[in-house]
Write an enzyme that holds these catalytic residues in place. Structure first.
Site, mmCIF file in Angstrom:
data_model
loop_
_atom_site.group_PDB
_atom_site.id
_atom_site.type_symbol
_atom_site.label_atom_id
_atom_site.label_comp_id
_atom_site.label_asym_id
_atom_site.label_seq_id
_atom_site.Cartn_x
_atom_site.Cartn_y
_atom_site.Cartn_z
ATOM 1 N N GLY A 150 -20.375 6.927 2.960
ATOM 2 C CA GLY A 150 -19.503 7.049 2.017
ATOM 3 C C GLY A 150 -19.800 7.249 0.663
ATOM 4 O O GLY A 150 -20.498 6.264 0.113
ATOM 5 N N LYS A 158 0.784 -1.366 0.041
ATOM 6 C CA LYS A 158 -0.031 -0.085 0.084
ATOM 7 C C LYS A 158 0.936 1.260 -0.047
ATOM 8 O O LYS A 158 1.972 1.280 0.539
ATOM 9 C CB LYS A 158 -0.953 -0.113 1.130
ATOM 10 C CG LYS A 158 -2.249 1.170 1.072
ATOM 11 C CD LYS A 158 -3.036 0.046 0.463
ATOM 12 C CE LYS A 158 -4.560 0.823 0.322
ATOM 13 N NZ LYS A 158 -5.352 -0.282 -0.064
ATOM 14 N N GLY A 213 -17.795 8.005 -2.426
ATOM 15 C CA GLY A 213 -16.755 8.061 -3.261
ATOM 16 C C GLY A 213 -16.947 7.173 -4.288
ATOM 17 O O GLY A 213 -18.150 6.626 -4.444
ATOM 18 N N ASN A 214 -15.619 6.603 -4.966
ATOM 19 C CA ASN A 214 -15.923 5.651 -5.899
ATOM 20 C C ASN A 214 -16.833 4.414 -5.530
ATOM 21 O O ASN A 214 -17.815 3.998 -6.102
ATOM 22 C CB ASN A 214 -14.615 5.318 -6.472
ATOM 23 C CG ASN A 214 -14.817 4.172 -7.616
ATOM 24 O OD1 ASN A 214 -14.750 3.076 -7.103
ATOM 25 N ND2 ASN A 214 -14.768 4.568 -8.665
ATOM 26 N N ALA A 215 -16.370 3.843 -4.357
ATOM 27 C CA ALA A 215 -17.039 2.630 -3.845
ATOM 28 C C ALA A 215 -18.469 2.684 -3.498
ATOM 29 O O ALA A 215 -19.566 1.973 -3.960
ATOM 30 C CB ALA A 215 -16.280 2.091 -2.793
ATOM 31 N N GLY A 216 -18.817 3.794 -2.528
ATOM 32 C CA GLY A 216 -20.304 3.986 -2.199
ATOM 33 C C GLY A 216 -20.996 4.585 -3.334
ATOM 34 O O GLY A 216 -22.272 3.847 -3.339
HETATM 35 N N1 GLU Z 1 -7.351 0.198 -3.039
HETATM 36 C C1 GLU Z 1 -8.029 -1.002 -3.428
HETATM 37 C C2 GLU Z 1 -8.202 -1.936 -2.168
HETATM 38 O O1 GLU Z 1 -7.868 -1.618 -1.101
HETATM 39 C C3 GLU Z 1 -7.624 -1.394 -4.701
HETATM 40 C C4 GLU Z 1 -6.194 -2.132 -4.787
HETATM 41 C C5 GLU Z 1 -5.786 -2.728 -5.948
HETATM 42 O O2 GLU Z 1 -6.501 -2.814 -6.926
HETATM 43 O O3 GLU Z 1 -4.504 -3.120 -6.085
HETATM 44 O O4 GLU Z 1 -8.343 -3.023 -2.047
#
Ligand code: GLU
Length: 420
Positions: free
Chosen positions: A219, A109, A221-224
């Site tokens: 939330g 990350k 954002g993209n996910a919500g």
């Molecule tokens: N940021 C996303 C996660 O937390 C996607 C990570 C990725 O696609 O490598 O799973």
């Protein structure tokens, strides 16, 4: 995103979850010792010329937690509350996440302490490129493959990919995933986290015999946002999104909100707040609304021992990373709430990232049907693996997912042995 800053140390949470699984698995002590620490964490200082002519130095990180099962994989977060411990925790969660859905990646990350919402596109581009340059020695198609996370976008990924390609002298789209489709991104990647979170929610709702669920999403954002937009398509029937929120606050209407109209309102005003035909509600209150399905899609530590006793949702699908603390988990389990843990619920994003990486390696893009079909297979199988394990062992699904994941990573570690 939720308004609250994380108050608990996410790496402590991650470690406690790992230790719990290790105990159930009777994991070898030495293996646990190795799995308790990241392999490498880099910190970089990033001088960026701002539009007003001043130079600002941002701090960035990349944490590479474990690569026993494959190259490190995980997003890059741009957020004012990024800390080293948070990035490390998120990289640990990526390790378990990739193992839970059984894709051949380890966990990594990245994060930069910044607020892209207060930066111009030019400033963001210079920051992304400087960060990409700083971590270029550490990433690579068979080494570490970043992706988007909170407040980072496909455009950011395109700049990262271009910078890496310029420096290395080789066009390398698959060094990063979550790119725009025009530069090697995968069809279906942009809403894959949400699609995945809904596939597993659908399976849990079926088990609980809940049809046409009421849905609350924290939330936007993209996910919500994509969870709201895809709910009907993925869950079938007539699900009702009754409340959503973002960092500025929430909106609520028991008769249901029109997700597309809310999306338009947010695109125009920058927030869901002020949407006509809905009452306003806070980010904290939204979690406690009676509903069938709650989707936390913001930041860590939103469901804690304080509010967990008041949560009335029947199923929780964690689109965010780390939204529930270990104490809250126990309370929810006792109260009969089915919590689909983050490392399973939001694994759709990294699963399609994996598909994107495979397509990049082969220079051969797949159709949307193929991407979504393979995603569904992966998510449904992982859900039932975790659900069956948890039911057999009489533990909650988070512990079940950790046990499956940790066992897989431990096995890979043990087979490769310790070098030198
Ligand atoms: N940021 C996303 C996660 O937390 C996607 C990570 C990725 O696609 O490598 O799973």
């Amino acid at each position: 995103m939720a308004a609250q800053a994380p108050t608990l140390n996410p790496f402590e949470n991650a470690t406690r979850q790992l230790e719990k699984a290790a105990k159930i698995l009777n994991l070898d002590k030495n293996t646990l010792e190795v799995l308790s620490k990241p392999k490498l964490v880099v910190e970089v200082s990033l001088p960026v010329k701002m539009d007003d002519g001043t130079v600002k130095v941002f701090t960035g990180y990349r944490s590479q937690y474990n690569d026993a099962r494959g190259p490190y994989k995980g997003g890059i977060r741009f957020h004012p509350n990024v800390t080293r411990d948070e990035v490390v925790a998120l990289s640990a969660w990526m390790t378990w996440k990739c193992a839970t859905v059984d894709i051949p990646f380890g966990g990594g990350k990245g994060g930069v302490i910044c607020n892209p919402k207060d930066m111009s596109m030019g400033e963001q581009e210079r920051l992304v490129r400087r960060y990409a340059a700083a971590i270029t020695p550490f990433v690579g198609v068979q080494k570490d493959i970043p992706a988007p996370d909170v407040y980072t976008t496909p455009q950011h990924m395109a700049w990262f990919m271009d910078t890496y390609s310029q420096i290395t002298g080789q066009r390398t789209p698959h060094v990063i995933t979550g790119k725009p489709v025009e530069v090697g991104g995968s069809l279906g990647r942009s809403n894959s986290t949400s699609r995945g979170a809904l596939f597993v929610a659908r399976e849990a709702l079926k088990i609980k015999k809940i049809k046409n669920p009421t849905i609350v999403i924290q939330g936007f954002g993209n996910a919500g946002e994509n969870c709201a937009l895809l709910a009907k398509e993925v869950l079938g029937g007539t699900p009702k999104v009754i409340a959503v929120s973002d960092s500025k606050g929430g909106i609520y209407n028991q008769d249901g909100l029109d997700p597309e109209a809310v999306q338009k309102h947010k695109a125009k005003t920058g927030s869901v707040v002020g949407f006509k035909g809905a009452k306003s509600i806070s980010n904290e209150e939204i979690l406690e609304l009676p509903c069938d399905l709650l989707i936390p899609a913001a930041l860590e530590n939103q469901i804690t021992k304080e509010n967990a006793p008041r949560i009335k949702a029947k199923v929780i699908s964690e689109a965010a990373n780390g939204p529930t603390t270990p104490e809250a988990d126990e309370i929810l389990y006792k109260n009969g709430v089915t919590v689909i843990p983050d490392i399973l619920a939001n694994a759709g994003g990294v699963t399609v990232s994996y598909f994107e990486w495979v397509q990049g390696f082969n220079w051969y893009p797949w159709s949307l049907e193929e991407v979504n079909g393979r995603l569904e297979q992966k998510m449904v199988k992982a859900f039932h693996d975790v659900y069956n394990f948890s039911s057999d062992k009489k533990v909650h699904m988070r512990t079940g997912a950790y046990c499956l994941a940790v066992e897989r990573v431990a096995k890979a570690l043990e087979l490769q042995g310790l070098w030198p």
